[in-house]
Write an enzyme that holds these catalytic residues in place. Structure first.
Site, PDB file in Angstrom:
ATOM      1  N   CYS A  71      28.941  43.890  58.003  1.00 25.08           N
ATOM      2  CA  CYS A  71      28.002  43.122  58.847  1.00 25.08           C
ATOM      3  C   CYS A  71      26.577  43.226  58.325  1.00 25.08           C
ATOM      4  O   CYS A  71      25.628  43.367  59.115  1.00 25.08           O
ATOM      5  CB  CYS A  71      28.063  43.569  60.299  1.00 25.08           C
ATOM      6  SG  CYS A  71      29.654  43.276  61.055  1.00 25.08           S
ATOM      7  N   GLN A  76      23.524  53.849  64.609  1.00 25.14           N
ATOM      8  CA  GLN A  76      24.070  54.871  63.706  1.00 25.14           C
ATOM      9  C   GLN A  76      23.321  56.201  63.803  1.00 25.14           C
ATOM     10  O   GLN A  76      23.677  57.156  63.113  1.00 25.14           O
ATOM     11  CB  GLN A  76      24.015  54.376  62.252  1.00 25.14           C
ATOM     12  CG  GLN A  76      24.877  53.157  61.982  1.00 25.14           C
ATOM     13  CD  GLN A  76      26.375  53.441  62.138  1.00 25.14           C
ATOM     14  OE1 GLN A  76      26.820  54.585  62.176  1.00 25.14           O
ATOM     15  NE2 GLN A  76      27.155  52.386  62.251  1.00 25.14           N
ATOM     16  N   LYS A 135      30.324  54.314  69.520  1.00 25.35           N
ATOM     17  CA  LYS A 135      30.070  55.036  68.268  1.00 25.35           C
ATOM     18  C   LYS A 135      29.716  56.500  68.523  1.00 25.35           C
ATOM     19  O   LYS A 135      29.316  57.227  67.618  1.00 25.35           O
ATOM     20  CB  LYS A 135      28.944  54.354  67.484  1.00 25.35           C
ATOM     21  CG  LYS A 135      29.325  52.973  66.947  1.00 25.35           C
ATOM     22  CD  LYS A 135      28.235  52.416  66.074  1.00 25.35           C
ATOM     23  CE  LYS A 135      28.347  50.927  65.852  1.00 25.35           C
ATOM     24  NZ  LYS A 135      29.383  50.528  64.908  1.00 25.35           N
ATOM     25  N   ASP A 176      16.922  50.193  66.130  1.00 30.02           N
ATOM     26  CA  ASP A 176      18.374  50.047  66.226  1.00 30.02           C
ATOM     27  C   ASP A 176      18.957  51.440  65.997  1.00 30.02           C
ATOM     28  O   ASP A 176      18.978  51.942  64.876  1.00 30.02           O
ATOM     29  CB  ASP A 176      18.859  49.054  65.163  1.00 30.02           C
ATOM     30  CG  ASP A 176      20.389  48.987  65.098  1.00 30.02           C
ATOM     31  OD1 ASP A 176      21.067  49.813  65.741  1.00 30.02           O
ATOM     32  OD2 ASP A 176      20.895  48.109  64.380  1.00 30.02           O
ATOM     33  N   HIS A 187      21.671  45.580  59.926  1.00 25.27           N
ATOM     34  CA  HIS A 187      22.960  45.052  60.368  1.00 25.27           C
ATOM     35  C   HIS A 187      22.691  43.665  60.956  1.00 25.27           C
ATOM     36  O   HIS A 187      21.608  43.410  61.481  1.00 25.27           O
ATOM     37  CB  HIS A 187      23.479  46.010  61.446  1.00 25.27           C
ATOM     38  CG  HIS A 187      24.854  45.728  61.947  1.00 25.27           C
ATOM     39  ND1 HIS A 187      25.121  44.739  62.859  1.00 25.27           N
ATOM     40  CD2 HIS A 187      26.046  46.324  61.689  1.00 25.27           C
ATOM     41  CE1 HIS A 187      26.420  44.746  63.142  1.00 25.27           C
ATOM     42  NE2 HIS A 187      27.004  45.695  62.444  1.00 25.27           N
TER      43      HIS A 187
HETATM   44  N1  PMP Z   1      23.445  48.201  64.212  1.00 27.37           N
HETATM   45  C1  PMP Z   1      24.048  49.019  63.354  1.00 27.37           C
HETATM   46  C2  PMP Z   1      23.213  49.798  62.371  1.00 27.37           C
HETATM   47  C3  PMP Z   1      25.442  49.154  63.397  1.00 27.37           C
HETATM   48  O1  PMP Z   1      26.043  49.973  62.523  1.00 27.37           O
HETATM   49  C4  PMP Z   1      26.178  48.427  64.342  1.00 27.37           C
HETATM   50  C5  PMP Z   1      27.689  48.544  64.423  1.00 27.37           C
HETATM   51  N2  PMP Z   1      28.349  48.541  63.198  1.00 27.37           N
HETATM   52  C6  PMP Z   1      25.495  47.598  65.219  1.00 27.37           C
HETATM   53  C7  PMP Z   1      24.131  47.519  65.139  1.00 27.37           C
HETATM   54  C8  PMP Z   1      26.207  46.783  66.249  1.00 27.37           C
HETATM   55  O2  PMP Z   1      26.818  47.594  67.197  1.00 27.37           O
HETATM   56  P1  PMP Z   1      27.818  47.001  68.275  1.00 27.37           P
HETATM   57  O3  PMP Z   1      28.836  46.192  67.507  1.00 27.37           O
HETATM   58  O4  PMP Z   1      28.402  48.196  68.929  1.00 27.37           O
HETATM   59  O5  PMP Z   1      27.017  46.146  69.196  1.00 27.37           O
END
Ligand code: PMP
Length: 420
Positions: free
Chosen positions: A379, A218, A241, A215, A138
């Site tokens: 993203c 998910q 999440k 990270d 991401h």
């Molecule tokens: N890493 C991953 C794998 C994600 O799916 C996301 C959110 N879509 C993020 C990071 C970023 O998370 P946040 O926008 O809550 O900071």
């Protein structure tokens, strides 16, 4: 249970799922599209999840009963608020099985947690040092490293993935150099659903004395993660999440590493003493928590963790896999559907396209049927480029999704194929 029914376990779980759904007011709200009543089929959980009543009550209760700034006021309310805030840190510590409460740093989410590490960890590196990432990250686990690379003269390297979306960790030895200083990898891809072999990656890196950031955006909401067992050095995740409030998240870091890092942002709370020209840095975790924190966010996350543990994280993981298998079985029968990401054991995410239909048109059509999915690059521009697509539609599950949700989703895709 009918032992000849391949989905008997999934069907047997529906009573529990229906009971849990009653905890989420938004799942029962009425929707209308073009004057027609619809039931909300919420399949955008990788984006953000819905909140159970107990989390909503906790947020409201915090403001109604306990609101005061933390760690500053010497009065009963301030002490109560501080107790709630620091109690949430203890709750996260036990949830992750961290060794020390100071290893839990509160941030505004995964993105801030990774930025914190990228800026502070890379500050101690030299030009020519390398950070190893993957091609499925991401932007939150990519752009902060690009920014750090530009600032400190670092090189970024990437573990590729194959056409099924499986990370090619067999390439680790050939990618590895003695300039690699950190590995940063997603536990689960938000596009492909791939669950990466963290234990192997961490063992490989640790054998070469290199720390690993995970990270967990998910993964943490969907499966039990024990940081001591996993032995990761950093773990980032977001409250929103996992049934908790938005604007809040966690960075877990091993104590000895966090103690060595310089502070991240300056301001109140992160200092011990300040003079006109300089300051003394506070101890961890406060060193990384400048300013008034998201107090009710902490309270809400603690309530969400209580809730998720009552539901059962092992059960959540198993249930989502069953629902994924059921949905995939039906979805692949719809003519023209291509699914991106077919890694064995993947999590409850389906990124897909249907011949010739733009992902946005597809998701708009599904929305009219009450089915909420996400369309776009999610993203992860480089990942989309690697797949050779501009965007995909993505359905993502949580434990409150039912067989009816899966059926409504597949039926809406089938109709979209006919109509668009
Ligand atoms: N890493 C991953 C794998 C994600 O799916 C996301 C959110 N879509 C993020 C990071 C970023 O998370 P946040 O926008 O809550 O900071």
């Amino acid at each position: 249970m009918d032992l000849h029914d391949p989905h008997a376990e999934l069907r047997a779980a529906q009573d529990k799922v229906h009971r849990l759904r009653a905890d989420f007011p938004i799942l029962n709200r009425p929707l209308t599209y073009g004057g027609k009543a619809r039931t909300l089929v919420y399949l955008d959980n990788a984006n953000t999840t819905q909140k159970p009543q107990i989390v909503l009550d906790t947020l409201m209760g915090y403001y109604q009963n306990s609101n005061a700034n933390v760690a500053r006021a010497i009065h009963s309310l301030g002490e109560e608020s501080t107790r709630i805030f620091e109690g949430a840190r203890d709750r996260v510590k036990t949830f992750l099985n961290a060794a020390h409460r100071e290893e839990i740093i509160f941030t505004k989410g995964t993105t801030e947690a990774i930025n914190l590490v990228a800026l502070t960890f890379c500050d101690g590196l030299s030009a020519g040092d390398e950070i190893l990432l993957t091609e499925m990250e991401h932007h939150a686990n990519l752009v902060p490293w690009q920014m750090a690379a530009a600032r400190y003269g670092l090189t970024l390297k990437f573990i590729p993935f194959d056409d099924n979306g499986v990370l090619q960790i067999e390439k680790l030895p050939e990618l590895w150099t003695d300039r690699i200083r950190l590995v940063a990898v997603t536990a689960m891809s938000n596009v492909l659903g791939t669950i990466n072999p963290l234990a192997e990656i961490i063992a490989f890196a640790h054998a070469r004395n290199v720390p690993v950031l995970v990270d967990g955006a998910q993964a943490v909401p969907h499966q039990k993660i024990d940081v001591q067992e996993l032995d990761c050095d950093f773990l980032a995740f977001s409250s929103h999440k996992m049934c908790g409030p938005t604007g809040f998240g966690v960075l877990y870091g091993k104590k000895d590493l966090l103690e060595k890092l310089p502070p991240y942002q300056g301001g109140g709370n992160m200092i011990r003493s300040v003079w006109l020209e300089t300051f003394d840095t506070n101890v961890i975790p406060y060193k990384f928590e400048a300013g008034t924190p998201h107090m009710e966010g902490a309270a809400g996350l603690a309530a969400a963790i209580d809730y998720l543990e009552t539901v059962g994280l092992d059960w959540i993981h198993r249930y989502e896999q069953l629902l994924l298998a059921y949905t995939m079985e039906k979805l692949v029968l719809v003519p023209g559907v291509t699914v991106y990401g077919n890694a064995p054991g993947k999590g409850g995410i389906i990124s897909f396209l249907v011949n010739g239909i733009h992902a946005h048109d597809l998701s708009e059509y599904l929305d009219r049927k009450g089915v909420a999915v996400r369309a776009g690059h999610h993203c992860a521009h480089p990942l989309a480029r690697r797949l050779g697509v501009v965007s995909t539609a993505r359905a993502s599950f949580y434990f409150y999704n039912t067989i009816e949700d899966a059926d409504a989703f597949v039926e809406a895709v089938r109709e979209a194929v006919d109509k668009l």
